[in-house]
Write a protein that holds these residues in place. Structure first.
Motif, PDB file in Angstrom:
ATOM      1  N   ILE A 125      45.912  28.080  96.777  1.00 35.26           N
ATOM      2  CA  ILE A 125      45.875  26.647  97.090  1.00 35.26           C
ATOM      3  C   ILE A 125      46.585  26.368  98.408  1.00 35.26           C
ATOM      4  CG2 ILE A 125      46.673  24.378  96.320  1.00 35.26           C
ATOM      5  CD1 ILE A 125      46.237  25.311  93.461  1.00 35.26           C
ATOM      6  N   GLN A 126      47.652  27.061  98.666  1.00 34.27           N
ATOM      7  CA  GLN A 126      48.421  26.826  99.895  1.00 34.27           C
ATOM      8  C   GLN A 126      47.764  27.437 101.117  1.00 34.27           C
ATOM      9  OE1 GLN A 126      52.343  28.301  99.096  1.00 34.27           O
ATOM     10  NE2 GLN A 126      52.721  26.859  97.417  1.00 34.27           N
ATOM     11  N   ALA A 127      46.872  28.402 100.941  1.00 33.21           N
ATOM     12  CA  ALA A 127      46.183  29.015 102.074  1.00 33.21           C
ATOM     13  C   ALA A 127      45.160  28.044 102.631  1.00 33.21           C
ATOM     14  CB  ALA A 127      45.522  30.319 101.642  1.00 33.21           C
ATOM     15  N   THR A 128      45.281  27.696 103.908  1.00 36.33           N
ATOM     16  CA  THR A 128      44.425  26.666 104.507  1.00 36.33           C
ATOM     17  C   THR A 128      43.052  27.205 104.889  1.00 36.33           C
ATOM     18  OG1 THR A 128      45.405  27.173 106.661  1.00 36.33           O
ATOM     19  CG2 THR A 128      46.409  25.383 105.364  1.00 36.33           C
ATOM     20  N   GLY A 129      42.964  28.436 105.337  1.00 40.84           N
ATOM     21  CA  GLY A 129      41.683  28.964 105.805  1.00 40.84           C
ATOM     22  C   GLY A 129      40.939  29.772 104.773  1.00 40.84           C
ATOM     23  N   GLU A 130      41.183  29.517 103.497  1.00 39.75           N
ATOM     24  CA  GLU A 130      40.532  30.289 102.432  1.00 39.75           C
ATOM     25  C   GLU A 130      39.872  29.326 101.447  1.00 39.75           C
ATOM     26  OE1 GLU A 130      41.604  34.007  99.401  1.00 39.75           O
ATOM     27  OE2 GLU A 130      43.198  32.857 100.367  1.00 39.75           O
ATOM     28  N   PRO A 131      38.593  29.071 101.604  1.00 36.65           N
ATOM     29  CA  PRO A 131      37.932  28.120 100.688  1.00 36.65           C
ATOM     30  C   PRO A 131      37.665  28.685  99.302  1.00 36.65           C
ATOM     31  CG  PRO A 131      36.345  29.017 102.221  1.00 36.65           C
ATOM     32  CD  PRO A 131      37.670  29.561 102.639  1.00 36.65           C
ATOM     33  N   ARG A 132      37.615  30.009  99.186  1.00 37.74           N
ATOM     34  CA  ARG A 132      37.325  30.647  97.902  1.00 37.74           C
ATOM     35  C   ARG A 132      38.067  31.974  97.841  1.00 37.74           C
ATOM     36  NH1 ARG A 132      33.293  31.247 101.362  1.00 37.74           N
ATOM     37  NH2 ARG A 132      32.390  29.246 100.778  1.00 37.74           N
ATOM     38  N   ARG A 133      38.265  32.451  96.614  1.00 35.82           N
ATOM     39  CA  ARG A 133      38.929  33.743  96.434  1.00 35.82           C
ATOM     40  C   ARG A 133      38.262  34.493  95.289  1.00 35.82           C
ATOM     41  NH1 ARG A 133      45.408  34.559  96.189  1.00 35.82           N
ATOM     42  NH2 ARG A 133      45.059  33.978  98.379  1.00 35.82           N
ATOM     43  N   ARG A 134      38.025  35.761  95.550  1.00 36.40           N
ATOM     44  CA  ARG A 134      37.419  36.631  94.538  1.00 36.40           C
ATOM     45  C   ARG A 134      38.492  37.543  93.946  1.00 36.40           C
ATOM     46  NH1 ARG A 134      32.175  40.662  95.254  1.00 36.40           N
ATOM     47  NH2 ARG A 134      32.583  41.976  93.437  1.00 36.40           N
ATOM     48  N   PHE A 135      38.608  37.560  92.644  1.00 33.47           N
ATOM     49  CA  PHE A 135      39.593  38.382  91.956  1.00 33.47           C
ATOM     50  C   PHE A 135      38.946  39.706  91.519  1.00 33.47           C
ATOM     51  CE2 PHE A 135      41.327  34.205  91.824  1.00 33.47           C
ATOM     52  CZ  PHE A 135      42.697  34.352  91.781  1.00 33.47           C
ATOM     53  N   GLN A 136      39.795  40.657  91.211  1.00 34.72           N
ATOM     54  CA  GLN A 136      39.330  41.962  90.759  1.00 34.72           C
ATOM     55  C   GLN A 136      38.672  41.845  89.381  1.00 34.72           C
ATOM     56  OE1 GLN A 136      39.277  44.775  92.514  1.00 34.72           O
ATOM     57  NE2 GLN A 136      40.192  43.689  94.264  1.00 34.72           N
ATOM     58  N   PRO A 137      37.768  42.778  89.033  1.00 36.55           N
ATOM     59  CA  PRO A 137      37.177  42.744  87.690  1.00 36.55           C
ATOM     60  C   PRO A 137      38.242  42.821  86.603  1.00 36.55           C
ATOM     61  CG  PRO A 137      35.953  44.239  89.106  1.00 36.55           C
ATOM     62  CD  PRO A 137      37.171  43.838  89.884  1.00 36.55           C
TER      63      PRO A 137
END
Length: 256
Positions: A82-94
């Motif tokens: 949430i605090q990262a400004t330039g990251e609209p999405r995040r993919r987590f590990q399986p």
């Protein structure tokens, strides 16, 4: 009253042996239905059951601690996302189904959008999106197909679709085009075969008069049906007359 009690006692003393045997059988059946004192084997079974229950309780407590620790770790990662400004999405590990459900719950509490992708259980993963970058249906379809999302390419496809829709709408407003004069195939294919070849092809395609394309004026027989029938009858009468004349001049007839 004393007299009656004595009578009952005397009756019991003089009861038949069959009745005493029935009473003994009833007492034996009652004693056999009662639980027996626990033997050494029963004690061993109860001891093993207590040990198994203790192990199950320990495993449940351990699993509970692992879930709590995993949730804390996911809460930290989601907070960093949430605090990262330039990251609209995040993919987590399986992760497994329980861990995915915990991550979905953490994302929902944080006001984010999350989806799971992957065909089989071992490769399924979670992607978390910020609300202002919620994925479109086209983006979700790309992730479901296992493809990477390209916003520039998607924008180009969207622009082409809008342009095609506008052209179709304009054609509907104009209505069907009026029929024009038939085009000469020589002009249609002039850019492919050239004007000289087109003229030569046109000459080869001219109708040959020897193969049925003959005008009425050039036909041999122009008579009507009635005229033809009259001529046939006249020829028949002439042939009959000739036959009759030949028969009169043969042997046995008058000499000339």
């Amino acid at each position: 009253m004393t007299h009656d009690a004595g009578a009952v006692a005397r009756a019991r003393r003089h009861a038949s042996p069959r009745r005493k045997m029935a009473e003994l059988d009833l007492l034996g059946s009652i004693l056999s239905s009662m639980e027996r004192p626990p033997a050494a084997a029963d004690g061993e079974t109860r001891r093993r059951a207590r040990e198994q229950a203790a192990r199950m309780k320990k495993l449940q407590e351990q699993e509970k601690r692992q879930k709590v620790e995993f949730r804390k770790r996911m809460e930290q990662e989601v907070s960093q996302f949430i605090q990262a400004t330039g990251e609209p999405r995040r993919r987590f590990q399986p992760m497994n189904k329980i861990e995915r459900s915990i991550l979905h719950d953490v994302a929902e509490v944080a006001g984010l959008t999350s989806f799971s992708f992957g065909d089989d259980e071992d490769s399924r993963y979670v992607m978390v999106f910020k609300k202002e970058f919620a994925p479109s249906d086209e983006e979700l379809d790309a992730y479901r197909r296992g493809e990477e999302w390209d916003p520039a390419r998607a924008e180009e496809r969207r622009r082409l679709r809008e342009l095609a829709a506008q052209q179709e709408e304009a054609e509907l407003e104009r209505g069907p085009a009026p029929p024009g004069p038939p085009n000469d195939y020589k002009d249609k294919y002039r850019h492919l075969i050239g004007s000289d070849a087109a003229k030569a092809a046109a000459r080869t395609m001219e109708a040959n008069k020897a193969y049925g394309c003959v005008p009425v004026a050039n036909k041999r027989d122009t008579r009507s049906i009635e005229e033809a029938m009259n001529e046939i009858r006249a020829k028949k009468r002439l042939r009959q007359a000739e036959d009759e004349g030949g028969a009169g001049g043969g042997p046995g007839g008058p000499s000339v």
